[in-house]
Design a protein around this motif. Sequence first.
Motif, short mmCIF file in Angstrom:
data_model
loop_
_atom_site.label_atom_id
_atom_site.label_comp_id
_atom_site.label_asym_id
_atom_site.label_seq_id
_atom_site.Cartn_x
_atom_site.Cartn_y
_atom_site.Cartn_z
N SER A 4 4.99 -24.29 20.43
CA SER A 4 4.89 -25.22 21.55
C SER A 4 4.06 -24.60 22.65
O SER A 4 3.96 -23.39 22.77
N ALA A 17 11.34 -31.20 29.46
CA ALA A 17 11.40 -31.30 28.01
C ALA A 17 11.05 -29.99 27.33
O ALA A 17 10.97 -29.92 26.12
N PRO A 19 11.29 -26.41 25.62
CA PRO A 19 12.36 -25.96 24.74
C PRO A 19 13.23 -24.88 25.36
O PRO A 19 12.79 -24.11 26.20
N ASP A 48 6.30 -32.10 18.67
CA ASP A 48 5.93 -30.86 19.35
C ASP A 48 7.11 -29.90 19.38
O ASP A 48 8.24 -30.27 19.12
N GLY A 49 6.83 -28.67 19.74
CA GLY A 49 7.88 -27.68 19.90
C GLY A 49 7.89 -26.65 18.79
O GLY A 49 7.13 -26.73 17.82
N TRP A 51 9.61 -24.86 15.73
CA TRP A 51 10.58 -25.08 14.66
C TRP A 51 10.92 -23.75 14.01
O TRP A 51 10.04 -23.00 13.62
N GLN A 117 15.19 -26.94 15.97
CA GLN A 117 14.41 -26.76 17.19
C GLN A 117 15.33 -26.78 18.39
O GLN A 117 16.22 -27.64 18.49
N ARG A 119 15.55 -27.61 22.05
CA ARG A 119 14.87 -28.30 23.13
C ARG A 119 15.65 -28.13 24.43
O ARG A 119 16.67 -27.45 24.46
N HIS A 120 15.18 -28.75 25.48
CA HIS A 120 15.81 -28.55 26.79
C HIS A 120 17.24 -29.08 26.83
O HIS A 120 18.13 -28.45 27.41
#
Length: 200
Positions: A4, A17, A19, A48-49, A51, A117, A119-120
């Motif tokens: 990301s 948003a 991670p 996105d991000g 993994w 993943q 995320r936020h």
Amino acid sequence: MTNSPDPQGLEPSARDAAPLTSSPDVLDRDTYDAILEPRSANRLPLGDGTWHQLAKQYVWVQLISTGAAFLLGLAAALVVSLVWHQWWVWIPGGIFLVMMAWTLIITPRQARAYGYQLRHDDLVFRRGILWQRVVAVPYGRMQLVDITHGPLDRGFGIAQLKLVTAAASTGVVIPGLTQQAAENLRDTLVDVSETRRTGL
């Protein structure tokens, strides 16, 4: 692993948003490099991000356990058919052996389709080639983070992480994590879930 962009310098909405950070070097040690996706253009996108994937030792654990079941089933069918002359046993036995053989064949590919993943606001978990599943578990909904491993898992240094929520359908089990990655991820998730529940 899909990387990301750096969240620094983003607009406030994009930064929200960004991670959740754990220890990428721990989470990605001895894992596969990239998630294996279905070839169909209609597959669920990665998005996105970053993994993270399963440890490579997970495949060996699955191959050994499935191979042992295959050999036990074959031995049982041989004993029943040769000693008691019950040849009908090859009908259910054959079906069982074909299923075990198919599992042995697809296990390496199947293991590379797992990914998660951070995320936020939630953890996203995905798996599957033919039947894809993507689950997002909000941090604030987590009630229990559990690490389990059997004797074979301990021999290969892996464990599975289970996330329990109020809704059983959104619970997630991430198999095949290294012991260190499982402990690191557990501590991170417990800390952030407490923060989300208290509204800090």
